[in-house]
Scaffold this active site. Structure first.
Site, PDB file in Angstrom:
ATOM      1  N   ARG A   1      28.522  41.785  -3.058  1.00  0.00           N
ATOM      2  CA  ARG A   1      28.465  41.524  -1.589  1.00  0.00           C
ATOM      3  C   ARG A   1      29.858  40.045  -0.959  1.00  0.00           C
ATOM      4  NH1 ARG A   1      22.674  40.940  -3.661  1.00  0.00           N
ATOM      5  NH2 ARG A   1      20.794  41.061  -1.497  1.00  0.00           N
TER       6      ARG A   1
ATOM      7  N   CYS B   1      19.779  49.787  -3.814  1.00  0.00           N
ATOM      8  CA  CYS B   1      20.329  48.216  -3.870  1.00  0.00           C
ATOM      9  C   CYS B   1      19.217  46.974  -3.601  1.00  0.00           C
ATOM     10  CB  CYS B   1      21.716  48.065  -3.933  1.00  0.00           C
ATOM     11  SG  CYS B   1      21.916  47.556  -2.262  1.00  0.00           S
TER      12      CYS B   1
ATOM     13  N   HIS C   1      18.460  35.213   1.161  1.00  0.00           N
ATOM     14  CA  HIS C   1      19.594  35.448   0.488  1.00  0.00           C
ATOM     15  C   HIS C   1      19.678  34.415  -0.450  1.00  0.00           C
ATOM     16  CE1 HIS C   1      20.207  38.161   3.428  1.00  0.00           C
ATOM     17  NE2 HIS C   1      20.635  39.268   1.984  1.00  0.00           N
TER      18      HIS C   1
HETATM   19  C1  PEP Z   1      18.776  44.413   1.586  1.00  0.00           C
HETATM   20  O1  PEP Z   1      18.816  44.485   2.159  1.00  0.00           O
HETATM   21  O2  PEP Z   1      18.035  45.403   0.289  1.00  0.00           O
HETATM   22  C2  PEP Z   1      20.566  44.553   0.759  1.00  0.00           C
HETATM   23  C3  PEP Z   1      20.496  44.749  -0.620  1.00  0.00           C
HETATM   24  O3  PEP Z   1      21.455  43.572   1.810  1.00  0.00           O
HETATM   25  P1  PEP Z   1      20.792  41.943   1.810  1.00  0.00           P
HETATM   26  O4  PEP Z   1      19.979  42.127   0.337  1.00  0.00           O
HETATM   27  O5  PEP Z   1      22.349  42.080   0.699  1.00  0.00           O
HETATM   28  O6  PEP Z   1      20.450  42.120   3.273  1.00  0.00           O
END
Ligand code: PEP
Ligand code: MG
Length: 752
Positions: free
Chosen positions: A468, A673, A361
């Protein structure tokens, strides 16, 4: 025997200098095994040869001199074959080469074991006997286990050793280091350590003012001692006397002459207080570490804990590393999402870290904020870089420490070139993503990471595919209230109205922990994260749902997305809480409006219940980041397995195809996404597989539009059809790269 090898490896783990570690290894090995001599050879990667780095008994004339080529001599043979050899007479082996200055003609029995790190032989351990006799099975097992245990520690020490040699060169220590490209772009600045270093990664530094370092050390010791006294007092009511006496042991330790004098002597010899503390603590811990009694051996951990406690006070006394000058390059073993959120945006020029990878992240945030980032660098190097000049090439995953004048010129030229390409692509930002045969693909953006996202430029976006919300929670010290959240969501919905805005409910856990959370899990990616967390904490969940429903009143463009759905019960429980929030608001006389509801498909189990989910939700959004992580069993944040984390793996291609097919069968639309949507080659594949929209970081938008505008639907369907027939990710990548190049988009290609 095995216990002994662990003890040696532990000692090495807490050693800060390569030479010290290696001489410890040979000395201890010689005393444990029935050997007349032990040696460690280290791979010199630049010249592809092995250098004798330590010997016991010490052979100063041979150390550093014996340098067989990689495939020469028995050492080269062990390395080349990555195999243990145990021989009664070394000279009988076809790989034997007599190296006159090593004295090896004197020995007969030979045991050689490779030291391996991430699949590469970084060194070789050798034990020899004068007698013609091979080593016992016990000795061979001990030596093999030790070599296995040493891989990681020796790799780290080598990185630090290499760097300190370079930094001591008379010319500024220019150095190039490759890591994982995590957020594109080029920048230059000065390293700022991201968070208080632990003892292990505390760098060496020359004390500028010896008396004030001594004073700072004594003050930190006093503060730690006072804490221990206070702790003992607090615990008196709850602990038995014998347990309380542990505190006395700790207090005695921090007061001991051995500790205080050891550190002060080191400071007087020129080391700064933190380095002196580290070396003294490790020396004292090593004494216990060697003990056979497991209780006493475990006391070494207490000593290190006290060392850390004193270190915290030393850092608080001189918190210079917490300020962020202009052009800060934030560097750390692990740079957290919360730390990025507190650095003033206009001061943050780049991020480099030891851990983390393109799908962590932290990397996602860097991309969204347009901050170049390189991750997967070696930890001890980071500690020594503090204050250095650094250029960061986030596109190639390359950092340059102390760049030369020539580097800087080249760098500026590349910045200009990149800016030229970017500004050309920028013209596409607000054009429709329409294929050559007229199909228009909705391209939405992923938001939620920065306070300046609702700029004039953002007005042109077609919608928000993923907001998010967790970053709003992470950038604070307490949970946000309903009204605070309401204002955030209301501004967001109003800004984009009437375009759709998909807000994901709090997705904390994994590598996105709330800073004020006390949850500690051994494996947080498989823990109480996402929807599991919010269903556990219905108060927090209801507050967010109420704020969202209120924000949607009179606008109606909200879509709510639930993260980490893995079972039907979760979606049912989430919907019932949403209904309850709506009913409560109505009863209280608040205006509210119900949204469309979506489920993230990012846990493999959800794929198998998607038909049941489809009867409960309005749409699906595929989170390819987590889906790939779980499907391929590859930790998205672990740089050492980054090479396995490929969303063109046939399993990912097939699962995405299945999700789309099953959802469409029930007339439910599906978007993507995850980061896959923002990669040109993968975007072609996703379109061909039939996805209904893509959502990505705004920084990826222009190149994805450029890609889509150069293909027909027929072409992308053809590519997807072929990809479904391919059994490995490399060939799929090549297929898509070839298509991009053929369409004149070669600059967008990422090589397999
Ligand atoms: C994913 O897991 O692809 C997603 C979009 O959520 P995050 O990256 O915030 O876990
Ligand atoms: Mg996810």
């Amino acid at each position: 025997m095995i216990t002994s090898s662990r003890q040696i490896a532990n000692e090495v783990n807490y050693t800060t200098h390569l030479e010290e570690a290696l001489s410890l290894v040979v000395k201890r090995s010689c005393s444990v095994m029935d050997a007349d001599a032990c040696f460690v050879y280290i791979h010199d990667t630049q010249n592809d040869r092995f250098i004798l780095m330590a010997a016991d008994p010490v052979m100063s004339e041979a150390t550093g001199k014996v340098e067989p080529g990689c495939n020469e001599g028995l050492v080269g043979w062990v390395a080349l074959h990555e195999e243990v050899i145990n021989l009664p007479n070394a000279a009988d082996h076809p790989g034997f080469r007599d190296i006159s200055n090593s004295g090896n003609g004197f020995f007969h029995g030979f045991l050689g074991v490779p030291i391996v790190y991430h699949g590469h032989t970084i060194g070789v351990l050798v034990a020899q006997k004068i007698k013609k006799c091979s080593f016992s099975n016990d000795d061979a097992a001990f030596f093999t286990t030790l070599a296995f245990q040493l891989g990681e520690a020796i790799h780290s020490l080598l990185a630090k050793w290499d760097l300190s040699r370079r930094l001591n060169e008379p010319l500024p220590g220019r150095m190039l280091i490759y890591g994982i490209p995590c957020a594109p772009g080029l920048s230059m600045g000065n390293i700022v350590l991201s968070q208080p270093a632990d003892l292990q990664s505390t760098p060496d530094r020359i004390a500028q003012d010896i008396e004030s370092e001594v004073q700072a050390f004594r003050a930190a010791v006093m503060a730690a001692k006072n804490e221990l006294y206070a702790g003992k007092k607090r615990m008196r009511a709850n602990l038995a006397d014998e347990t309380l006496s542990l505190f006395d042991g700790y207090i005695m330790m921090v007061e001991s002459d051995r500790f205080i004098n050891g550190a002060v002597t080191r400071i007087r010899n020129g080391q700064w207080a933190r380095g002196a503390l580290r070396d003294t603590i490790f020396e004292m811990a090593a004494v216990f570490e060697k003990m056979d009694d497991p209780y006493l051996a475990a006391r070494s951990e207490d000593i290190r804990n006290i060392g850390r406690q004193v270190l915290v006070h030393l850092q608080q006394a001189s918190p210079e590393s917490r300020t962020y000058p202009n052009q800060s390059i934030l560097a750390g073993v692990e740079v957290s999402v919360s730390e990025i959120s507190i650095v003033p945006r206009d001061r943050l020029a780049g991020v480099v870290s030891v851990k983390g990878s393109a799908l962590s992240h932290t990397a996602i945030i860097c991309r969204a904020l347009g901050i170049p980032a390189v991750m997967g660098l070696t930890d001890l190097v980071i500690g020594n870089f503090e204050g250095c000049n650094l250029s960061v090439d986030g596109s190639q995953g390359l950092v340059c420490v102390n760049p030369s004048a020539v580097d800087i010129d080249e760098f500026r030229q590349r910045v200009e070139e990149e800016q030229a390409v970017a500004s050309q692509l920028e013209t596409l930002r607000h054009l429709p993503a329409q294929t050559l045969d007229g199909m228009q693909i909705p391209i939405h953006v992923n938001l939620g990471v920065g306070s300046d996202e609702l700029s004039v430029n953002a007005k042109g976006y077609e919608g928000v595919g993923l907001y998010r919300t967790e970053y709003f929670f992470i950038a604070r010290n307490t949970l946000p209230t309903e009204d605070e959240q309401y204002r955030l969501y209301r501004d967001l919905l109003k800004f984009f109205a009437p375009k759709p805005v998909t807000v994901r409910t709090l997705d904390t856990g994994g590598d996105k922990n709330l800073p004020f959370s006390t949850i500690a899990e051994t494996n947080p990616f498989l823990g109480r994260r996402g929807i599991r967390f919010t269903l556990d904490h219905t108060g927090i969940f209801l507050t967010q749902l109420r704020a969202l429903l209120r924000a949607n009143a009179g606008i109606g463009n909200l879509q709510i997305l639930f993260p980490m759905i893995s079972r039907i019960h979760e979606i049912d429980a989430a919907i019932s809480l949403l209904d309850r929030a709506y009913a409560d608001l109505a009863a209280e006389g608040h205006a509210a409006a119900k949204p469309h509801i979506g489920a993230m498909i990012e846990v493999p189990s959800a794929v198998y219940v998607i038909s049941e989910l489809a009867t409960r939700v309005d749409f699906f959004s595929i989170g390819t980041n987590d889906l790939t992580h779980f499907l391929l069993a590859v930790d998205r944040s672990n740089p050492s397995v980054q090479g396995f984390n490929d969303n063109l793996h046939p399993a990912v291609v097939h699962v995405v195809a299945d999700i789309i097919q099953k959802a469409h069968r029930q007339n439910k639309p599906v978007g993507v996404c995850g980061e896959m949507a923002g990669d040109p080659a993968s975007a072609l594949l996703l379109l061909g597989l039939g996805v209904d929209w893509l959502s990505m970081s705004p920084s990826s938008l222009p190149r994805i539009k450029w890609t889509i505008r150069n293909f027909t639907m027929q072409q992308v369907r053809g590519l997807a059809g072929k990809a479904l027939e391919i059994d490995n990710e490399t060939d799929t990548q090549q297929l898509l790269n070839f298509a991009l190049k053929a369409a004149g988009l070669g600059v967008l290609v990422r090589e397999a």
